[in-house]
Motif scaffolding. Structure first.
Motif, PDB file in Angstrom:
ATOM      1  N   LYS A  53       0.784  -1.247   0.022  1.00 36.95           N
ATOM      2  CA  LYS A  53      -0.032  -0.001   0.010  1.00 36.95           C
ATOM      3  C   LYS A  53       0.937   1.406   0.040  1.00 36.95           C
ATOM      4  CE  LYS A  53      -4.233  -2.035   1.239  1.00 36.95           C
ATOM      5  NZ  LYS A  53      -4.343  -3.238   0.335  1.00 36.95           N
ATOM      6  N   HIS A  54       2.006   1.093  -0.132  1.00 35.01           N
ATOM      7  CA  HIS A  54       2.984   2.450  -0.250  1.00 35.01           C
ATOM      8  C   HIS A  54       2.961   2.870  -1.734  1.00 35.01           C
ATOM      9  CE1 HIS A  54       4.756   0.903   3.702  1.00 35.01           C
ATOM     10  NE2 HIS A  54       4.378   2.189   3.879  1.00 35.01           N
ATOM     11  N   VAL A  55       2.991   4.083  -1.968  1.00 38.07           N
ATOM     12  CA  VAL A  55       3.257   4.860  -3.371  1.00 38.07           C
ATOM     13  C   VAL A  55       4.348   5.489  -3.469  1.00 38.07           C
ATOM     14  CG1 VAL A  55       1.627   6.224  -4.821  1.00 38.07           C
ATOM     15  CG2 VAL A  55       0.607   5.222  -2.957  1.00 38.07           C
ATOM     16  N   PHE A  56       5.057   5.322  -4.590  1.00 38.45           N
ATOM     17  CA  PHE A  56       6.283   6.041  -5.216  1.00 38.45           C
ATOM     18  C   PHE A  56       6.177   6.658  -6.614  1.00 38.45           C
ATOM     19  CE2 PHE A  56       7.363   2.662  -2.194  1.00 38.45           C
ATOM     20  CZ  PHE A  56       7.955   3.269  -1.013  1.00 38.45           C
ATOM     21  N   HIS A  57       6.899   7.330  -6.883  1.00 40.87           N
ATOM     22  CA  HIS A  57       7.107   7.789  -8.390  1.00 40.87           C
ATOM     23  C   HIS A  57       7.742   6.600  -8.798  1.00 40.87           C
ATOM     24  CE1 HIS A  57       7.392  12.345  -6.925  1.00 40.87           C
ATOM     25  NE2 HIS A  57       6.534  12.338  -8.013  1.00 40.87           N
ATOM     26  N   LEU A  58       7.386   6.386 -10.250  1.00 36.78           N
ATOM     27  CA  LEU A  58       7.892   5.316 -10.940  1.00 36.78           C
ATOM     28  C   LEU A  58       9.363   5.256 -11.020  1.00 36.78           C
ATOM     29  CD1 LEU A  58       7.627   2.760 -12.672  1.00 36.78           C
ATOM     30  CD2 LEU A  58       7.290   4.288 -14.626  1.00 36.78           C
ATOM     31  N   HIS A  59       9.807   6.475 -11.423  1.00 35.53           N
ATOM     32  CA  HIS A  59      11.465   6.556 -11.575  1.00 35.53           C
ATOM     33  C   HIS A  59      11.993   6.278 -10.088  1.00 35.53           C
ATOM     34  CE1 HIS A  59      10.131   8.918 -15.078  1.00 35.53           C
ATOM     35  NE2 HIS A  59      10.847   7.834 -15.413  1.00 35.53           N
ATOM     36  N   CYS A  60      11.529   6.786  -9.053  1.00 34.37           N
ATOM     37  CA  CYS A  60      12.250   6.626  -7.776  1.00 34.37           C
ATOM     38  C   CYS A  60      12.321   5.155  -7.470  1.00 34.37           C
ATOM     39  CB  CYS A  60      11.478   7.309  -6.781  1.00 34.37           C
ATOM     40  SG  CYS A  60      11.435   9.290  -6.982  1.00 34.37           S
ATOM     41  N   ILE A  61      11.027   4.557  -7.529  1.00 37.11           N
ATOM     42  CA  ILE A  61      11.103   2.795  -7.074  1.00 37.11           C
ATOM     43  C   ILE A  61      11.959   2.251  -7.987  1.00 37.11           C
ATOM     44  CG2 ILE A  61       9.086   2.153  -8.194  1.00 37.11           C
ATOM     45  CD1 ILE A  61      10.213   1.206  -4.695  1.00 37.11           C
ATOM     46  N   GLU A  62      11.953   2.645  -9.233  1.00 36.65           N
ATOM     47  CA  GLU A  62      13.030   1.697 -10.297  1.00 36.65           C
ATOM     48  C   GLU A  62      14.496   2.111  -9.862  1.00 36.65           C
ATOM     49  OE1 GLU A  62      11.813   3.357 -14.041  1.00 36.65           O
ATOM     50  OE2 GLU A  62      10.433   1.671 -14.417  1.00 36.65           O
ATOM     51  N   LYS A  63      14.794   3.089  -9.312  1.00 38.90           N
ATOM     52  CA  LYS A  63      16.126   3.497  -9.013  1.00 38.90           C
ATOM     53  C   LYS A  63      16.616   2.784  -7.656  1.00 38.90           C
ATOM     54  CE  LYS A  63      19.378   7.408  -8.497  1.00 38.90           C
ATOM     55  NZ  LYS A  63      19.463   8.766  -8.402  1.00 38.90           N
ATOM     56  N   TRP A  64      15.491   3.028  -6.669  1.00 37.74           N
ATOM     57  CA  TRP A  64      15.854   2.260  -5.289  1.00 37.74           C
ATOM     58  C   TRP A  64      15.941   0.517  -5.639  1.00 37.74           C
ATOM     59  CZ3 TRP A  64      16.373   2.680  -0.190  1.00 37.74           C
ATOM     60  CH2 TRP A  64      16.213   1.608   0.563  1.00 37.74           C
ATOM     61  N   LEU A  65      15.081  -0.003  -6.423  1.00 34.79           N
ATOM     62  CA  LEU A  65      15.292  -1.337  -6.714  1.00 34.79           C
ATOM     63  C   LEU A  65      16.583  -1.676  -7.373  1.00 34.79           C
ATOM     64  CD1 LEU A  65      11.634  -2.314  -7.456  1.00 34.79           C
ATOM     65  CD2 LEU A  65      12.770  -2.566  -5.331  1.00 34.79           C
ATOM     66  N   ALA A  66      17.009  -0.862  -8.411  1.00 38.12           N
ATOM     67  CA  ALA A  66      18.287  -1.214  -9.211  1.00 38.12           C
ATOM     68  C   ALA A  66      19.565  -1.012  -8.282  1.00 38.12           C
ATOM     69  CB  ALA A  66      18.374  -0.307 -10.226  1.00 38.12           C
ATOM     70  N   THR A  67      19.449  -0.219  -7.005  1.00 34.51           N
ATOM     71  CA  THR A  67      20.677   0.083  -6.226  1.00 34.51           C
ATOM     72  C   THR A  67      21.085  -1.066  -5.406  1.00 34.51           C
ATOM     73  OG1 THR A  67      19.314   0.941  -4.317  1.00 34.51           O
ATOM     74  CG2 THR A  67      19.975   2.601  -5.932  1.00 34.51           C
ATOM     75  N   THR A  68      20.279  -2.143  -5.060  1.00 28.93           N
ATOM     76  CA  THR A  68      20.557  -3.291  -4.569  1.00 28.93           C
ATOM     77  C   THR A  68      20.199  -4.423  -5.226  1.00 28.93           C
ATOM     78  OG1 THR A  68      18.226  -3.170  -3.116  1.00 28.93           O
ATOM     79  CG2 THR A  68      20.425  -2.121  -1.999  1.00 28.93           C
ATOM     80  N   PRO A  69      20.966  -4.884  -6.127  1.00 28.60           N
ATOM     81  CA  PRO A  69      20.715  -6.009  -6.915  1.00 28.60           C
ATOM     82  C   PRO A  69      20.074  -7.301  -6.144  1.00 28.60           C
ATOM     83  CG  PRO A  69      22.816  -5.151  -7.769  1.00 28.60           C
ATOM     84  CD  PRO A  69      22.418  -4.087  -6.660  1.00 28.60           C
ATOM     85  N   GLY A  70      19.026  -7.844  -6.592  1.00 30.63           N
ATOM     86  CA  GLY A  70      18.869  -9.276  -5.793  1.00 30.63           C
ATOM     87  C   GLY A  70      17.965  -9.017  -4.557  1.00 30.63           C
ATOM     88  N   VAL A  71      17.917  -7.661  -3.973  1.00 30.45           N
ATOM     89  CA  VAL A  71      17.067  -7.270  -3.130  1.00 30.45           C
ATOM     90  C   VAL A  71      16.169  -6.211  -3.427  1.00 30.45           C
ATOM     91  CG1 VAL A  71      16.891  -6.093  -0.719  1.00 30.45           C
ATOM     92  CG2 VAL A  71      19.036  -7.182  -1.309  1.00 30.45           C
ATOM     93  N   THR A  72      14.656  -6.916  -3.461  1.00 29.61           N
ATOM     94  CA  THR A  72      13.716  -6.075  -3.985  1.00 29.61           C
ATOM     95  C   THR A  72      12.666  -5.825  -2.911  1.00 29.61           C
ATOM     96  OG1 THR A  72      12.515  -7.927  -4.850  1.00 29.61           O
ATOM     97  CG2 THR A  72      13.883  -6.713  -6.573  1.00 29.61           C
TER      98      THR A  72
END
Length: 88
Positions: A53-72
């Motif tokens: 139920k958390h909401v983020f800008h698409l680009h922000c969450i994409e960058k967040w998920l890309a910073t730690t490979p394997g951890v989503t």
């Protein structure tokens, strides 16, 4: 009496379907504004909801998920991140 319209201007307003006071948990910018990567709000700077139920800008969450490979995980509650199409 006949009226002739010489010119007219049309305006529109849009807003994401999120609480007006909400901000992105990553960049802290309003959802009706843009993330730091974008210049114009709208379809290029969309918002995404997680199953948690958390909401983020698409680009922000994409960058967040890309910073730690394997951890989503969600940056706010560390639950596994799963994007949903609309809030439930």
């Amino acid at each position: 009496m006949k009226v002739n319209i010489k010119s007219w201007t049309m305006a529109a307003y849009w807003s994401w379907d999120v609480d007006q006071d909400d901000v992105c948990g990553i960049c802290q910018a309003s959802f009706n504004a843009t993330c730091p990567q974008c210049h114009v709000p709208g379809d290029d700077c969309s918002v995404v909801w997680g199953q948690c139920k958390h909401v983020f800008h698409l680009h922000c969450i994409e960058k967040w998920l890309a910073t730690t490979p394997g951890v989503t995980t969600c940056p706010l509650d560390r639950q596994p991140w799963k994007t949903v199409s609309a809030p439930t």
